[in-house]
Design an enzyme around this catalytic site. Structure first.
Site, mmCIF file in Angstrom:
data_model
loop_
_atom_site.group_PDB
_atom_site.id
_atom_site.type_symbol
_atom_site.label_atom_id
_atom_site.label_comp_id
_atom_site.label_asym_id
_atom_site.label_seq_id
_atom_site.Cartn_x
_atom_site.Cartn_y
_atom_site.Cartn_z
ATOM 1 N N GLN A 57 49.524 43.377 46.838
ATOM 2 C CA GLN A 57 49.876 41.772 46.096
ATOM 3 C C GLN A 57 49.806 40.752 46.955
ATOM 4 O O GLN A 57 50.169 40.154 47.660
ATOM 5 C CB GLN A 57 51.338 42.245 45.310
ATOM 6 C CG GLN A 57 51.895 44.067 44.926
ATOM 7 C CD GLN A 57 51.283 44.295 43.905
ATOM 8 O OE1 GLN A 57 51.596 43.096 42.848
ATOM 9 N NE2 GLN A 57 50.079 44.938 43.417
ATOM 10 N N ARG B 226 55.857 38.394 43.125
ATOM 11 C CA ARG B 226 54.506 38.111 42.838
ATOM 12 C C ARG B 226 53.390 38.581 42.402
ATOM 13 O O ARG B 226 52.888 39.612 42.057
ATOM 14 C CB ARG B 226 54.408 37.788 44.889
ATOM 15 C CG ARG B 226 53.518 38.759 44.993
ATOM 16 C CD ARG B 226 53.613 38.624 46.702
ATOM 17 N NE ARG B 226 53.153 39.850 47.248
ATOM 18 C CZ ARG B 226 53.968 39.734 48.429
ATOM 19 N NH1 ARG B 226 55.053 40.019 48.257
ATOM 20 N NH2 ARG B 226 53.198 41.070 48.782
ATOM 21 N N ALA C 18 57.838 41.051 36.184
ATOM 22 C CA ALA C 18 57.421 41.933 36.724
ATOM 23 C C ALA C 18 55.722 40.817 37.712
ATOM 24 O O ALA C 18 55.987 40.356 37.157
ATOM 25 C CB ALA C 18 56.346 43.492 36.228
ATOM 26 N N HIS C 19 54.749 41.956 38.178
ATOM 27 C CA HIS C 19 53.931 40.632 38.885
ATOM 28 C C HIS C 19 52.754 40.049 37.727
ATOM 29 O O HIS C 19 52.743 40.726 36.452
ATOM 30 C CB HIS C 19 52.315 42.003 39.911
ATOM 31 C CG HIS C 19 52.340 42.699 39.077
ATOM 32 N ND1 HIS C 19 52.267 43.590 40.168
ATOM 33 C CD2 HIS C 19 52.692 43.402 38.189
ATOM 34 C CE1 HIS C 19 51.656 44.814 39.066
ATOM 35 N NE2 HIS C 19 52.087 44.662 38.048
ATOM 36 N N ASN C 20 52.458 39.025 38.363
ATOM 37 C CA ASN C 20 51.467 38.671 37.250
ATOM 38 C C ASN C 20 52.245 38.058 35.150
ATOM 39 O O ASN C 20 51.771 37.009 34.989
ATOM 40 C CB ASN C 20 50.490 39.260 36.610
ATOM 41 C CG ASN C 20 50.366 39.669 38.116
ATOM 42 O OD1 ASN C 20 50.044 40.745 38.446
ATOM 43 N ND2 ASN C 20 48.713 39.060 38.531
#
Length: 356
Positions: free
Chosen positions: A200, A220, A241-243
């Site tokens: 990530q 991240r 969660a990511h993004n």
């Protein structure tokens, strides 16, 4: 320890309210209508609370002009347009603040880190290489800032928080105990029956005036950053969660989960235990009621719900049986039955001249 007290006229000035009564009265705290004593200030947020207000022992009341007229037996008031907002402002007056500055002896600070002289760094805090901590920021004990993390001015980071992945926090951010900011997102590539971890490489960007509760995880991004815009407020036990990108002034209640790469608009409300699938878009000014499950884009503002409300247990069991039976009936058969019923109704209306 002497309790700080405030004059009623001082408190009225702070909320830009009109004082009615004895301005020199001293108050040691705010209190609920039920538990207030003569040295407490309370508020009345609507007519439904008037009966409680009439028997309350509070020394003064924050009310609207209209509500005051229903309390002729009371003597001391602060008149405002919005009592609840005035109450919110005054909570900060009576709140016990941490006034310490400096770095505790047990903290471990990398020599390259830049720490404001007006910041407070608690016991056993670890701050990594090239970190920045702004003016008047408080970081409580056992918190860890990994390398390249930046925390702005007037922030409060509670104990046992981890901030990693080069996350950047702007000003007046509050993060409560045991939350992880910038942890590794849940990214894996499936191949030949195995999951292959995706590093990530993104970060987390948190805007001004963001509040994050306890035991939250904000991952991240895989490539792009996870972003929380200004004024976002998040309850305890929330997974982001990511993004994910969350628009300004959106509120997220406890036990919500937001899957990766979803974008949530501004001024949204997610009530408790909502789930949002990944790679979706939710418009501005959307409210999701409790336990809603979002599986497709929401393009228009409004209130949305899913799931089933509470039933008495036997009623719920019967409902589930009927739903299963309904699922076994072909849709075309249901449509034909409805068409037949509609035709019968129209025939009866025609026969008995019931049509308006």
């Amino acid at each position: 320890m002497k309790v700080q007290q405030y004059r009623l006229d001082e408190l009225a000035h702070l909320v830009k309210g009109e004082l009615i009564g004895e301005g020199s009265l001293q108050f040691s705290n705010l209190a609920s209508l039920e538990n207030a004593e003569v040295n407490h200030l309370t508020f009345v947020n609507g007519e439904k609370h008037l009966d409680q207000a009439k028997v309350s022992r509070a020394g003064a009341y924050i009310v609207t002009a209209a509500l005051k007229e229903h309390l002729p037996e009371k003597d001391n008031f602060i008149i405002v347009d919005n009592p609840y907002l005035a109450f919110a402002i005054l909570t900060h007056v009576f709140d016990k603040k941490i006034s310490s500055t400096g770095i505790e002896s047990t903290a471990q600070i990398h020599p390259s880190a830049v720490i404001s002289e007006t910041a407070y760094i608690g016991h056993y805090v670890v701050i990594g290489e090239n970190c920045v901590v702004g003016d008047n920021t408080v970081i409580q004990s056992h918190t860890k800032l990994d390398d390249n993390v930046e925390v702005g001015k007037d922030c409060f980071i509670d104990s046992h928080v981890t901030i990693t992945g080069g996350s950047k926090l702007r000003d007046r951010v509050r993060i409560h105990s045991s939350t992880v900011i910038g942890g590794e997102g849940f990214g894996f590539a499936p191949y030949q029956g195995k999951w292959h971890r995706i590093a990530q490489l993104g970060s987390v960007l948190i805007g001004n005036d963001v509040r994050i509760g306890s035991n939250c995880s904000i991952d991240r991004g895989a490539l792009d950053n996870t972003i929380l815009e200004d004024g976002v407020i998040i309850d305890n036990l929330v997974q982001i969660a990511h993004n994910v990108h969350i628009g300004s002034n959106t509120a997220i209640a406890a036990k919500c989960g937001i899957a990766g790469s979803t974008k949530i608009g501004k001024n949204c409300i997610l009530a408790g235990a909502c789930g949002v699938a990944g790679h979706l878009s939710i418009a501005d000014n959307v409210t999701l009621t409790g336990m809603s499950m979002v599986t497709k884009n929401i393009s228009e503002a409004g209130t949305y719900s899913s799931g089933t409300g509470l039933f008495e247990n036997n009623h719920w069991k019967k409902t589930i049986v009927r739903l299963r039976q309904l699922a076994d009936v072909p849709l075309t058969q249901i449509t034909k039955r409805l068409d037949h019923i509609q035709a019968q109704i129209e025939s009866l209306e025609s026969t008995f001249n019931l049509r308006k």
